[in-house]
Design a protein around this motif. Sequence first.
Motif, mmCIF file in Angstrom:
data_model
loop_
_atom_site.group_PDB
_atom_site.id
_atom_site.type_symbol
_atom_site.label_atom_id
_atom_site.label_comp_id
_atom_site.label_asym_id
_atom_site.label_seq_id
_atom_site.Cartn_x
_atom_site.Cartn_y
_atom_site.Cartn_z
ATOM 1 N N PHE A 82 0.800 -1.226 0.000
ATOM 2 C CA PHE A 82 0.000 0.000 0.000
ATOM 3 C C PHE A 82 0.833 1.278 0.000
ATOM 4 O O PHE A 82 0.588 2.178 -0.778
ATOM 5 C CB PHE A 82 -0.935 0.026 1.225
ATOM 6 C CG PHE A 82 -1.950 -1.068 1.206
ATOM 7 C CD1 PHE A 82 -3.085 -0.984 0.416
ATOM 8 C CD2 PHE A 82 -1.763 -2.209 1.963
ATOM 9 C CE1 PHE A 82 -4.021 -2.008 0.394
ATOM 10 C CE2 PHE A 82 -2.689 -3.236 1.949
ATOM 11 C CZ PHE A 82 -3.817 -3.142 1.167
ATOM 12 N N VAL A 83 1.789 1.354 0.905
ATOM 13 C CA VAL A 83 2.506 2.615 1.100
ATOM 14 C C VAL A 83 3.465 2.908 -0.054
ATOM 15 O O VAL A 83 3.427 3.999 -0.631
ATOM 16 C CB VAL A 83 3.243 2.618 2.462
ATOM 17 C CG1 VAL A 83 4.053 3.885 2.638
ATOM 18 C CG2 VAL A 83 2.239 2.444 3.598
ATOM 19 N N ALA A 84 4.332 1.961 -0.365
ATOM 20 C CA ALA A 84 5.337 2.201 -1.414
ATOM 21 C C ALA A 84 4.708 2.572 -2.756
ATOM 22 O O ALA A 84 5.111 3.569 -3.369
ATOM 23 C CB ALA A 84 6.269 0.996 -1.553
ATOM 24 N N PRO A 85 3.708 1.812 -3.235
ATOM 25 C CA PRO A 85 3.115 2.205 -4.525
ATOM 26 C C PRO A 85 2.433 3.578 -4.473
ATOM 27 O O PRO A 85 2.551 4.358 -5.413
ATOM 28 C CB PRO A 85 2.089 1.106 -4.814
ATOM 29 C CG PRO A 85 2.452 -0.032 -3.946
ATOM 30 C CD PRO A 85 3.156 0.538 -2.758
ATOM 31 N N SER A 90 2.472 9.078 -6.243
ATOM 32 C CA SER A 90 2.327 10.500 -5.904
ATOM 33 C C SER A 90 3.520 11.305 -6.402
ATOM 34 O O SER A 90 3.357 12.399 -6.943
ATOM 35 C CB SER A 90 2.185 10.678 -4.393
ATOM 36 O OG SER A 90 0.981 10.098 -3.957
ATOM 37 N N PHE A 91 4.717 10.758 -6.246
ATOM 38 C CA PHE A 91 5.909 11.472 -6.695
ATOM 39 C C PHE A 91 5.973 11.547 -8.220
ATOM 40 O O PHE A 91 6.442 12.537 -8.766
ATOM 41 C CB PHE A 91 7.172 10.850 -6.103
ATOM 42 C CG PHE A 91 7.510 11.393 -4.746
ATOM 43 C CD1 PHE A 91 8.438 12.414 -4.611
ATOM 44 C CD2 PHE A 91 6.887 10.913 -3.607
ATOM 45 C CE1 PHE A 91 8.742 12.942 -3.371
ATOM 46 C CE2 PHE A 91 7.173 11.430 -2.362
ATOM 47 C CZ PHE A 91 8.107 12.445 -2.238
ATOM 48 N N SER A 97 11.984 13.906 -8.797
ATOM 49 C CA SER A 97 13.078 13.046 -9.249
ATOM 50 C C SER A 97 12.922 11.640 -8.670
ATOM 51 O O SER A 97 12.325 11.455 -7.609
ATOM 52 C CB SER A 97 14.428 13.632 -8.814
ATOM 53 O OG SER A 97 14.574 13.516 -7.405
ATOM 54 N N SER A 98 13.477 10.670 -9.373
ATOM 55 C CA SER A 98 13.403 9.298 -8.882
ATOM 56 C C SER A 98 14.179 9.139 -7.580
ATOM 57 O O SER A 98 13.814 8.343 -6.714
ATOM 58 C CB SER A 98 13.906 8.310 -9.934
ATOM 59 O OG SER A 98 15.219 8.628 -10.318
ATOM 60 N N ARG A 99 15.230 9.928 -7.404
ATOM 61 C CA ARG A 99 16.000 9.878 -6.159
ATOM 62 C C ARG A 99 15.146 10.352 -4.975
ATOM 63 O O ARG A 99 15.163 9.756 -3.901
ATOM 64 C CB ARG A 99 17.251 10.735 -6.294
ATOM 65 C CG ARG A 99 18.095 10.728 -5.048
ATOM 66 C CD ARG A 99 19.339 11.536 -5.217
ATOM 67 N NE ARG A 99 20.072 11.531 -3.952
ATOM 68 C CZ ARG A 99 21.167 12.179 -3.740
ATOM 69 N NH1 ARG A 99 21.709 12.890 -4.707
ATOM 70 N NH2 ARG A 99 21.748 12.131 -2.574
ATOM 71 N N ARG A 100 14.407 11.411 -5.185
ATOM 72 C CA ARG A 100 13.534 11.925 -4.124
ATOM 73 C C ARG A 100 12.405 10.941 -3.827
ATOM 74 O O ARG A 100 12.046 10.723 -2.667
ATOM 75 C CB ARG A 100 12.970 13.276 -4.543
ATOM 76 C CG ARG A 100 12.290 13.987 -3.441
ATOM 77 C CD ARG A 100 12.107 15.463 -3.754
ATOM 78 N NE ARG A 100 11.243 16.012 -2.732
ATOM 79 C CZ ARG A 100 10.231 16.802 -2.961
ATOM 80 N NH1 ARG A 100 9.971 17.208 -4.189
ATOM 81 N NH2 ARG A 100 9.484 17.233 -1.975
ATOM 82 N N ALA A 101 11.850 10.337 -4.863
ATOM 83 C CA ALA A 101 10.789 9.345 -4.672
ATOM 84 C C ALA A 101 11.324 8.130 -3.911
ATOM 85 O O ALA A 101 10.678 7.642 -2.977
ATOM 86 C CB ALA A 101 10.215 8.923 -6.022
#
Length: 131
Positions: A82-85, A90-91, A97-101
Amino acid sequence: MIYIVLNLVPIIAATLAGLAIGYAAHRLGAGEQRLGWGMAALVAAGEFWLAAILAGALILAPPRADPWVMTVASAVVIWAGFVAPTVAISFVHQRASSRRAAGAVLHWLAVMVTQAVVMKAIGLIAPPPGN
């Protein structure tokens, strides 16, 4: 939801642990601005609710494995399902950026595992039958 009232101390302790992780991550973030009181209250309420739902999952976790394995595994499964996806999507919508996500996704993994461990260490009480 009587289990929340019965487990208020471990849930609050887990909330504070999650907030500590968030505070540390926020302080380490370059260029991050200070949270206002309203946003801080919203974050605290979200951390509390996350800990409360996680407490319910830990109470319901089947006792088929070592209790500490089930504790960490329950947190990881909820995070992965649930949380990770949700955070990742959202990002993407924010065009971050993928780094921030990735940092945000890993932050929530750390929060959930820490919250689960704190609640397990303190102990959780299952509600009486019929509630």
